[in-house]
Design a protein around this motif. Structure first.
Motif, PDB file in Angstrom:
ATOM      1  N   ASP A 283    -110.519  -4.252 -34.547  1.00  0.00           N
ATOM      2  CA  ASP A 283    -110.637  -3.354 -35.709  1.00  0.00           C
ATOM      3  C   ASP A 283    -109.344  -2.605 -36.024  1.00  0.00           C
ATOM      4  OD1 ASP A 283    -113.173  -4.141 -36.092  1.00  0.00           O
ATOM      5  OD2 ASP A 283    -114.115  -2.397 -35.141  1.00  0.00           O
ATOM      6  N   ASN A 284    -108.407  -2.637 -35.106  1.00  0.00           N
ATOM      7  CA  ASN A 284    -107.130  -1.957 -35.379  1.00  0.00           C
ATOM      8  C   ASN A 284    -106.195  -2.789 -36.248  1.00  0.00           C
ATOM      9  OD1 ASN A 284    -107.743   0.377 -34.101  1.00  0.00           O
ATOM     10  ND2 ASN A 284    -106.792  -0.188 -32.139  1.00  0.00           N
ATOM     11  N   ILE A 285    -106.565  -4.025 -36.512  1.00  0.00           N
ATOM     12  CA  ILE A 285    -105.803  -4.845 -37.469  1.00  0.00           C
ATOM     13  C   ILE A 285    -106.550  -4.709 -38.785  1.00  0.00           C
ATOM     14  CG2 ILE A 285    -104.760  -7.116 -37.890  1.00  0.00           C
ATOM     15  CD1 ILE A 285    -104.181  -5.895 -35.078  1.00  0.00           C
ATOM     16  N   ARG A 286    -106.011  -3.924 -39.712  1.00  0.00           N
ATOM     17  CA  ARG A 286    -106.796  -3.491 -40.869  1.00  0.00           C
ATOM     18  C   ARG A 286    -106.182  -3.959 -42.190  1.00  0.00           C
ATOM     19  NH1 ARG A 286    -107.298   2.763 -38.850  1.00  0.00           N
ATOM     20  NH2 ARG A 286    -108.106   2.257 -36.789  1.00  0.00           N
ATOM     21  N   TYR A 287    -107.004  -4.672 -42.926  1.00  0.00           N
ATOM     22  CA  TYR A 287    -106.584  -4.997 -44.294  1.00  0.00           C
ATOM     23  C   TYR A 287    -106.897  -3.784 -45.157  1.00  0.00           C
ATOM     24  CZ  TYR A 287    -106.897  -6.828 -49.010  1.00  0.00           C
ATOM     25  OH  TYR A 287    -106.734  -7.013 -50.363  1.00  0.00           O
ATOM     26  N   MET A 288    -105.882  -3.288 -45.872  1.00  0.00           N
ATOM     27  CA  MET A 288    -106.083  -2.099 -46.714  1.00  0.00           C
ATOM     28  C   MET A 288    -106.323  -2.507 -48.161  1.00  0.00           C
ATOM     29  SD  MET A 288    -105.630   0.074 -44.284  1.00  0.00           S
ATOM     30  CE  MET A 288    -105.651   1.617 -45.142  1.00  0.00           C
ATOM     31  N   SER A 289    -105.282  -3.059 -48.782  1.00  0.00           N
ATOM     32  CA  SER A 289    -105.395  -3.435 -50.193  1.00  0.00           C
ATOM     33  C   SER A 289    -104.181  -4.252 -50.580  1.00  0.00           C
ATOM     34  CB  SER A 289    -105.470  -2.179 -51.058  1.00  0.00           C
ATOM     35  OG  SER A 289    -105.321  -2.526 -52.412  1.00  0.00           O
ATOM     36  N   ASP A 290    -104.352  -5.167 -51.515  1.00  0.00           N
ATOM     37  CA  ASP A 290    -103.196  -5.902 -52.032  1.00  0.00           C
ATOM     38  C   ASP A 290    -102.372  -5.035 -52.980  1.00  0.00           C
ATOM     39  OD1 ASP A 290    -104.560  -8.230 -50.898  1.00  0.00           O
ATOM     40  OD2 ASP A 290    -103.141  -9.380 -52.120  1.00  0.00           O
ATOM     41  N   GLU A 291    -103.014  -4.005 -53.531  1.00  0.00           N
ATOM     42  CA  GLU A 291    -102.300  -3.153 -54.485  1.00  0.00           C
ATOM     43  C   GLU A 291    -101.314  -2.276 -53.716  1.00  0.00           C
ATOM     44  OE1 GLU A 291    -101.048  -0.849 -57.646  1.00  0.00           O
ATOM     45  OE2 GLU A 291    -101.871   0.030 -55.820  1.00  0.00           O
TER      46      GLU A 291
ATOM     47  N   ALA B  12    -107.921  12.614 -61.106  1.00  0.00           N
ATOM     48  CA  ALA B  12    -107.400  11.766 -60.025  1.00  0.00           C
ATOM     49  C   ALA B  12    -105.942  12.098 -59.750  1.00  0.00           C
ATOM     50  CB  ALA B  12    -107.544  10.295 -60.409  1.00  0.00           C
ATOM     51  N   THR B  13    -105.177  12.365 -60.811  1.00  0.00           N
ATOM     52  CA  THR B  13    -103.761  12.735 -60.631  1.00  0.00           C
ATOM     53  C   THR B  13    -103.651  14.043 -59.849  1.00  0.00           C
ATOM     54  OG1 THR B  13    -103.246  11.662 -62.724  1.00  0.00           O
ATOM     55  CG2 THR B  13    -101.594  13.179 -61.845  1.00  0.00           C
ATOM     56  N   ILE B  14    -104.482  15.013 -60.236  1.00  0.00           N
ATOM     57  CA  ILE B  14    -104.446  16.306 -59.528  1.00  0.00           C
ATOM     58  C   ILE B  14    -104.869  16.128 -58.074  1.00  0.00           C
ATOM     59  CG2 ILE B  14    -105.571  18.567 -59.401  1.00  0.00           C
ATOM     60  CD1 ILE B  14    -105.621  18.533 -62.471  1.00  0.00           C
ATOM     61  N   ALA B  15    -105.871  15.278 -57.866  1.00  0.00           N
ATOM     62  CA  ALA B  15    -106.353  15.034 -56.496  1.00  0.00           C
ATOM     63  C   ALA B  15    -105.233  14.457 -55.628  1.00  0.00           C
ATOM     64  CB  ALA B  15    -107.543  14.085 -56.529  1.00  0.00           C
ATOM     65  N   GLU B  31    -108.009   8.878 -52.454  1.00  0.00           N
ATOM     66  CA  GLU B  31    -107.436   7.785 -51.655  1.00  0.00           C
ATOM     67  C   GLU B  31    -108.472   6.676 -51.438  1.00  0.00           C
ATOM     68  OE1 GLU B  31    -106.046   8.914 -47.687  1.00  0.00           O
ATOM     69  OE2 GLU B  31    -106.784   6.955 -47.064  1.00  0.00           O
ATOM     70  N   HIS B  32    -109.690   7.071 -51.071  1.00  0.00           N
ATOM     71  CA  HIS B  32    -110.707   6.057 -50.789  1.00  0.00           C
ATOM     72  C   HIS B  32    -111.130   5.313 -52.053  1.00  0.00           C
ATOM     73  CE1 HIS B  32    -110.851   8.185 -46.962  1.00  0.00           C
ATOM     74  NE2 HIS B  32    -111.417   7.092 -46.473  1.00  0.00           N
ATOM     75  N   PHE B  33    -111.202   6.050 -53.158  1.00  0.00           N
ATOM     76  CA  PHE B  33    -111.495   5.379 -54.430  1.00  0.00           C
ATOM     77  C   PHE B  33    -110.399   4.365 -54.761  1.00  0.00           C
ATOM     78  CE2 PHE B  33    -114.704   8.535 -55.889  1.00  0.00           C
ATOM     79  CZ  PHE B  33    -115.614   7.625 -56.385  1.00  0.00           C
ATOM     80  N   PHE B  34    -109.161   4.805 -54.621  1.00  0.00           N
ATOM     81  CA  PHE B  34    -108.004   3.967 -54.961  1.00  0.00           C
ATOM     82  C   PHE B  34    -107.993   2.685 -54.131  1.00  0.00           C
ATOM     83  CE2 PHE B  34    -103.082   4.191 -55.558  1.00  0.00           C
ATOM     84  CZ  PHE B  34    -103.161   3.152 -56.466  1.00  0.00           C
ATOM     85  N   VAL B  35    -108.132   2.856 -52.819  1.00  0.00           N
ATOM     86  CA  VAL B  35    -108.079   1.693 -51.927  1.00  0.00           C
ATOM     87  C   VAL B  35    -109.248   0.752 -52.197  1.00  0.00           C
ATOM     88  CG1 VAL B  35    -108.188   0.950 -49.513  1.00  0.00           C
ATOM     89  CG2 VAL B  35    -106.813   2.937 -50.124  1.00  0.00           C
TER      90      VAL B  35
END
Lengths: 413, 219
Positions: A283-291, B12-15, B31-35
């Protein structure tokens, strides 16, 4: 008499304005007078069969002011012909590779004709008054077409002779790599100077061990096809081995899904090298996001919430480098960075405790892993750099005497 | 409705900017929404822009049967989820790494190595700068003459810094120090330039907050 002369002058003046004030119309007059002759079409050499070379002889007839030439192509002699290129009137040869919506493809038949475009002034009956015998002067484009030439087949070349210099340079490098790797495998010691980055890696892991906090390893933001990412994965195994030896967790955030598989393999291998496969936490190898920035915000979140004590940024980075290194700095972690992306190096230099600049990063990868292939390659790159320095000095001297041989030899076409 | 979405973007910008104070719940939500949204978006984009047009559609239309090879390699990656046959996922990895590493060699050789060497092969003095100095012997024209020799010597010093087969000591140490110094000058210039562009981005955000969203200021 004076009034008649004045009236005539006004008429002439108005007609002149009418003639020269008109723009070129879309109406064309076909004629052979200015048609180019001796049109020759040949396959363009040194390409993938994607172009044809066309040359022609401009008309020797006088009285034509050519505006431009059009190159038309069709897949049969009967047409339809499509406009492929337009060149100025001083040109008598052109390379033809693509046109409106289609392009030249290898092993297909192409029929070509060259059209000379000139401008002419015609006297045409005044259609506004059918009973009148007067004429109007109109300026029109005249197209004079050459005979259709073909078929000509573009052929894909096996070898681009224009790039012989690149081939020779690559071969030189390959030979150097092979020789050096062979020497390394034969047991010959390849000597390298000490790189401070290697000690810095040990120091960072030691610091994390003292604090009992995890290590954060970011292998760049590019996929595995990037050569920097490949080097980073080599280093990841070594860092994972050291972290496992000291029983410190290692967190690897990723922004490419494919990298998860690769990073899992590398970290698992590191833990096995240390004799601690049981300590490996998938679980420490984590995919976050492509963005890009979603990934960045996710990584900064890990830094702040999991209180990572040692940060490694090794790989290809872009705009996220400043944010990662600045947030890492404020978190108080010891930071080691390495990249060959020169535009990102300033931010790492400013915010990190140690930065592996450009090729130092690749050298560290080789020296940490002590892999004979990588060590041999590193030695070969040193010889290559020496060769380039000699070339530069030789070129400087030769250019003093007006000899530009070396500069032209290295030219990439 | 427009104002609603503008308000979402503004909040969201202010957050995100609230991170300047500290790591706080507002920032965590953003952050969680963004990700999460970015991850979901990428899955959809890859499915419709890559998987369907490049693999599924040509394969099902019966024109490119050879695409079954990348399909099998792709499926092999999912064997990671099994402890027994997880080793199969190494095959597609080796294909991708080997292929791209091979392709990169030619790309780097033509795009970077040979091209950069060619650009570095310059005459010691540009004849035009010498004639310009002889016509107008000013300090700037004199420095213009020194441009090429300084570039070449500087480049050699920087290259020498990345020479790992020689110990940087004695006289050679000075060459390496010159190389490092030149690198740092370059990094300093690059840092300043980028910080300026980031400040421009910050102003862009302020413009959005105060002009477009809250409309408490005018452009």
């Amino acid at each position: 008499m004076l009034l008649k002369s004045l009236t005539l002058s006004v008429i002439v003046l108005l007609e002149s304005i009418a003639v020269f004030g008109q723009t070129d119309t879309a109406i064309v007059v076909l004629g052979q007078g200015a048609a180019p002759t001796q049109v020759a079409v040949t396959d363009a050499p040194n390409d993938g069969g994607e172009a044809l070379n066309v040359s022609w002889t401009p008309t020797s007839q006088v009285g034509f002011t050519i505006l431009k030439y059009q190159l038309l192509a069709a897949e049969s002699a009967a047409g339809p012909f499509q406009l492929m290129a337009e060149v100025d009137s001083k040109t008598s040869e052109a390379r033809m590779s693509s046109g409106d919506g289609w392009k030249v493809e290898p092993d297909k038949p192409y029929f070509i004709k060259v059209v000379a475009v000139d401008s002419t002034t015609l006297a045409v009956p005044d259609s506004t008054n059918p009973d009148s015998v007067t004429v109007r002067f109109e300026k029109r484009l005249r197209l004079s077409e050459s005979a259709v030439v073909g078929p000509t087949y573009p052929i894909a070349s096996w070898f681009n002779w224009n790039r012989l210099n690149i081939f020779l340079m690559v071969m030189l490098f390959y030979v150097l790599v092979m020789v050096m790797v062979k020497r390394a495998k034969a047991g010959q010691v390849l000597w390298f100077r000490k790189i401070a980055g290697i000690d810095a890696i040990d120091e960072a892991i030691g610091r994390a061990t003292e604090l009992g906090k995890p290590v954060l390893y970011v292998p760049g933001t590019q996929n595995i096809e990037n050569i920097q990412t490949i080097a980073s994965i080599q280093l990841l195994t070594s860092v994972a081995t050291k972290a496992a030896t000291y029983d410190i967790p290692i967190i690897v955030p990723l922004n490419r899904a494919f990298m998860v598989t690769v990073a899992e393999e590398a970290v698992k291998q590191g833990f096995m090298n240390a004799g601690r496969p049981d300590a490996y936490v998938r679980d420490n190898i984590r995919y976050m996001s492509d963005e890009q920035f979603a990934f960045t915000s996710g990584v900064t979140g890990i830094m702040l919430r999991e209180k990572t004590a040692a940060h490694f940024y090794l790989g290809a980075f872009f705009a996220e480098s400043l944010i990662l290194s600045e947030v890492g700095f404020t978190s108080g972690a010891i930071q080691i960075a390495g990249t060959a992306n020169t535009h990102q190096l300033p931010f790492f230099v400013v915010a990190c405790d140690y930065t592996l600049i450009g090729e130092e990063y690749f050298a560290t990868s080789a020296l940490v892993t002590r892999d004979v292939e990588m060590m041999g390659t590193l030695k070969a790159t040193d010889y290559m750099k020496a060769f380039i320095i000699v070339c530069m000095l030789a070129s400087m001297v030769l250019e003093l005497f007006g000899v530009q041989f070396m500069r032209s030899w290295f030219q990439v076409i | 409705m427009d104002f609603f979405w503008l308000s979402v973007a503004g909040l969201a910008t202010i957050a995100v900017l609230s991170f300047l104070y500290n790591d706080n719940p507002l920032y965590k939500v953003a952050e969680h929404f963004f990700v999460g949204i970015a991850a979901g978006y990428v899955v959809c984009a890859e499915f419709y822009n890559v998987f369907l047009p490049n693999l599924w559609n040509p394969l099902t239309s019966g024109t490119d049967y050879w695409l079954v090879i990348p399909l099998l390699l792709g499926l092999a990656l999912f064997t990671r989820f099994s402890n027994n046959i997880g080793w199969i996922s190494r095959w597609p990895m080796s294909v991708i790494i080997g292929t791209y590493a091979g392709l990169a060699v030619i790309g780097f050789a033509s795009g970077d190595m040979v091209l950069q060497v060619q650009a570095s092969l310059i005459p010691v003095f540009e004849p035009a700068t010498v004639s310009k100095f002889s016509g107008d012997p000013s300090v700037m024209n004199f420095l213009d003459i020194l441009k090429n020799p300084l570039f070449t010597l500087g480049l050699i010093a920087v290259l020498f810094y990345f020479f790992f087969s020689v110990e940087h000591k004695g006289g050679l140490k000075h060459i390496a120090v010159v190389g490092t110094t030149l690198l740092m000058i370059g990094f300093g210039a690059g840092y300043g330039y980028t910080v300026m562009t980031r400040i421009a981005l910050l102003f862009d955000r302020f413009y959005f907050l105060f002009v477009e969203w809250l409309q408490v200021a005018s452009a």
